[in-house]
Design a protein around this motif. Structure first.
Motif, PDB file in Angstrom:
ATOM      1  N   PHE A  71       0.828  -1.207   0.000  1.00 51.64           N
ATOM      2  CA  PHE A  71       0.000   0.000   0.000  1.00 51.64           C
ATOM      3  C   PHE A  71       0.863   1.257   0.000  1.00 51.64           C
ATOM      4  N   PHE A  72       0.471   2.231  -0.807  1.00 46.64           N
ATOM      5  CA  PHE A  72       1.149   3.522  -0.902  1.00 46.64           C
ATOM      6  C   PHE A  72       0.112   4.638  -0.855  1.00 46.64           C
ATOM      7  N   ILE A  73       0.509   5.779  -0.305  1.00 47.40           N
ATOM      8  CA  ILE A  73      -0.301   6.984  -0.434  1.00 47.40           C
ATOM      9  C   ILE A  73       0.585   8.105  -0.972  1.00 47.40           C
ATOM     10  N   VAL A  74      -0.063   9.122  -1.503  1.00 48.13           N
ATOM     11  CA  VAL A  74       0.620  10.329  -1.962  1.00 48.13           C
ATOM     12  C   VAL A  74       0.063  11.483  -1.142  1.00 48.13           C
ATOM     13  N   ARG A  75       0.966  12.222  -0.532  1.00 43.34           N
ATOM     14  CA  ARG A  75       0.594  13.412   0.239  1.00 43.34           C
ATOM     15  C   ARG A  75       1.501  14.554  -0.185  1.00 43.34           C
TER      16      ARG A  75
ATOM     17  N   ALA B 281      -5.409   7.264  10.150  1.00 43.17           N
ATOM     18  CA  ALA B 281      -5.991   8.603  10.023  1.00 43.17           C
ATOM     19  C   ALA B 281      -5.262   9.415   8.953  1.00 43.17           C
ATOM     20  N   GLU B 282      -3.953   9.235   8.829  1.00 47.24           N
ATOM     21  CA  GLU B 282      -3.198   9.960   7.803  1.00 47.24           C
ATOM     22  C   GLU B 282      -3.564   9.500   6.393  1.00 47.24           C
ATOM     23  N   THR B 283      -4.007   8.265   6.253  1.00 40.36           N
ATOM     24  CA  THR B 283      -4.417   7.791   4.926  1.00 40.36           C
ATOM     25  C   THR B 283      -5.695   8.481   4.465  1.00 40.36           C
ATOM     26  N   TYR B 284      -6.543   8.862   5.417  1.00 40.57           N
ATOM     27  CA  TYR B 284      -7.816   9.496   5.068  1.00 40.57           C
ATOM     28  C   TYR B 284      -7.622  10.850   4.400  1.00 40.57           C
ATOM     29  N   THR B 285      -6.500  11.499   4.643  1.00 38.43           N
ATOM     30  CA  THR B 285      -6.249  12.818   4.060  1.00 38.43           C
ATOM     31  C   THR B 285      -5.223  12.748   2.926  1.00 38.43           C
ATOM     32  N   ALA B 286      -5.010  11.549   2.402  1.00 36.91           N
ATOM     33  CA  ALA B 286      -4.089  11.389   1.272  1.00 36.91           C
ATOM     34  C   ALA B 286      -4.682  12.025   0.023  1.00 36.91           C
ATOM     35  N   ASP B 287      -3.799  12.469  -0.857  1.00 38.29           N
ATOM     36  CA  ASP B 287      -4.225  13.009  -2.145  1.00 38.29           C
ATOM     37  C   ASP B 287      -4.532  11.884  -3.130  1.00 38.29           C
ATOM     38  N   GLU B 288      -3.749  10.807  -3.030  1.00 37.57           N
ATOM     39  CA  GLU B 288      -3.891   9.639  -3.899  1.00 37.57           C
ATOM     40  C   GLU B 288      -3.479   8.410  -3.091  1.00 37.57           C
ATOM     41  N   ALA B 289      -3.855   7.254  -3.569  1.00 37.01           N
ATOM     42  CA  ALA B 289      -3.394   5.999  -2.981  1.00 37.01           C
ATOM     43  C   ALA B 289      -3.404   4.924  -4.068  1.00 37.01           C
ATOM     44  N   PHE B 290      -2.518   3.954  -3.902  1.00 37.62           N
ATOM     45  CA  PHE B 290      -2.505   2.809  -4.812  1.00 37.62           C
ATOM     46  C   PHE B 290      -1.892   1.612  -4.098  1.00 37.62           C
ATOM     47  N   VAL B 291      -2.131   0.462  -4.661  1.00 37.78           N
ATOM     48  CA  VAL B 291      -1.522  -0.772  -4.167  1.00 37.78           C
ATOM     49  C   VAL B 291      -0.639  -1.336  -5.277  1.00 37.78           C
ATOM     50  N   THR B 292       0.337  -2.143  -4.873  1.00 38.51           N
ATOM     51  CA  THR B 292       1.200  -2.790  -5.859  1.00 38.51           C
ATOM     52  C   THR B 292       1.180  -4.292  -5.652  1.00 38.51           C
ATOM     53  N   GLY B 293       1.341  -4.991  -6.752  1.00 43.70           N
ATOM     54  CA  GLY B 293       1.420  -6.431  -6.714  1.00 43.70           C
ATOM     55  C   GLY B 293       1.892  -6.947  -8.061  1.00 43.70           C
TER      56      GLY B 293
ATOM     57  N   ILE C 116     -10.826   4.965   1.048  1.00 41.69           N
ATOM     58  CA  ILE C 116     -10.297   4.222   2.198  1.00 41.69           C
ATOM     59  C   ILE C 116     -11.352   4.285   3.298  1.00 41.69           C
ATOM     60  N   ASP C 117     -11.792   3.133   3.757  1.00 39.08           N
ATOM     61  CA  ASP C 117     -12.867   3.046   4.759  1.00 39.08           C
ATOM     62  C   ASP C 117     -14.093   3.844   4.330  1.00 39.08           C
ATOM     63  N   GLY C 118     -14.411   3.788   3.047  1.00 42.55           N
ATOM     64  CA  GLY C 118     -15.573   4.486   2.522  1.00 42.55           C
ATOM     65  C   GLY C 118     -15.374   5.974   2.304  1.00 42.55           C
ATOM     66  N   ARG C 119     -14.195   6.475   2.646  1.00 43.02           N
ATOM     67  CA  ARG C 119     -13.900   7.906   2.453  1.00 43.02           C
ATOM     68  C   ARG C 119     -13.232   8.079   1.086  1.00 43.02           C
ATOM     69  N   PRO C 120     -13.908   8.743   0.150  1.00 42.05           N
ATOM     70  CA  PRO C 120     -13.318   8.913  -1.184  1.00 42.05           C
ATOM     71  C   PRO C 120     -12.063   9.784  -1.140  1.00 42.05           C
ATOM     72  N   LEU C 121     -11.076   9.406  -1.916  1.00 42.18           N
ATOM     73  CA  LEU C 121      -9.882  10.226  -2.069  1.00 42.18           C
ATOM     74  C   LEU C 121     -10.156  11.297  -3.117  1.00 42.18           C
ATOM     75  N   PRO C 122      -9.430  12.419  -3.073  1.00 36.65           N
ATOM     76  CA  PRO C 122      -9.693  13.499  -4.044  1.00 36.65           C
ATOM     77  C   PRO C 122      -9.664  13.028  -5.497  1.00 36.65           C
ATOM     78  N   THR C 123      -8.745  12.121  -5.826  1.00 35.70           N
ATOM     79  CA  THR C 123      -8.641  11.668  -7.217  1.00 35.70           C
ATOM     80  C   THR C 123      -9.659  10.586  -7.547  1.00 35.70           C
ATOM     81  N   GLN C 124     -10.099   9.850  -6.543  1.00 36.90           N
ATOM     82  CA  GLN C 124     -11.012   8.717  -6.709  1.00 36.90           C
ATOM     83  C   GLN C 124     -10.567   7.803  -7.845  1.00 36.90           C
ATOM     84  N   GLY C 125      -9.295   7.625  -7.957  1.00 37.74           N
ATOM     85  CA  GLY C 125      -8.724   6.784  -8.999  1.00 37.74           C
ATOM     86  C   GLY C 125      -7.267   7.132  -9.167  1.00 37.74           C
ATOM     87  N   MET C 126      -6.791   7.078 -10.381  1.00 37.21           N
ATOM     88  CA  MET C 126      -5.377   7.280 -10.637  1.00 37.21           C
ATOM     89  C   MET C 126      -5.063   8.772 -10.765  1.00 37.21           C
TER      90      MET C 126
END
Length: 141
Positions: A46-50, A90-102, A113-123
């Motif tokens: 898991f990664f976030i962008v802040r 809690a810091e993930t909730y205020t991320a600008d972006e997030a992604f997972v890798t595999g 994250i936990d039903g809280r939409p991120l600003p980008t809601q995608g990539m």
């Protein structure tokens, strides 16, 4: 919670976490380390962008993923600030972006994250840049 570095233990906790996630409409479960910090997901890293900075866990309690390591390396080579450290849910909730890798999914954007939409809601922009760097990397291999 689980020590994700130990790859030989029962996967029951991952399965239970995934079932809980699916029951609330999520695709993946975010796992915390024994200290309560974000570690990984039940099957991906898991990664976030802040504020233009890439954040991922310290690595003490996550899968030692090849894709995770490659994304970190590519980001650093591209001059993107990378923070490998503890951070809270809690810091993930205020991320600008997030992604997972595999291995199979490469970089997969996270919309909420936990039903809280991120600003980008995608990539978002940085995730797109990293995905392009990753695609270039695997295409050249």
């Amino acid at each position: 919670m689980f020590d994700l570095r130990l790859n030989s233990h029962s996967r029951l906790n991952f399965i239970q976490a995934l079932i809980q996630a699916i029951n609330v409409g999520a695709d993946e479960a975010l796992m915390l380390d024994p200290n309560g910090f974000v570690s990984s997901c039940n099957s991906t890293n898991f990664f976030i962008v802040r504020q233009g900075e890439l954040w991922t866990s310290s690595g003490r309690y996550c899968f030692n993923g090849i894709t995770r390591a490659t994304v970190i390396q590519l980001a650093k080579q591209a001059g993107i600030a990378v923070r490998e450290d503890d951070f809270t849910l809690a810091e993930t909730y205020t991320a600008d972006e997030a992604f997972v890798t595999g291995t199979l999914g490469g970089l997969t954007p996270v919309a909420a994250i936990d039903g809280r939409p991120l600003p980008t809601q995608g990539m978002g922009a940085l995730t797109q840049r990293l995905a392009a760097l990753y695609q270039g990397y695997i295409s050249a291999a």
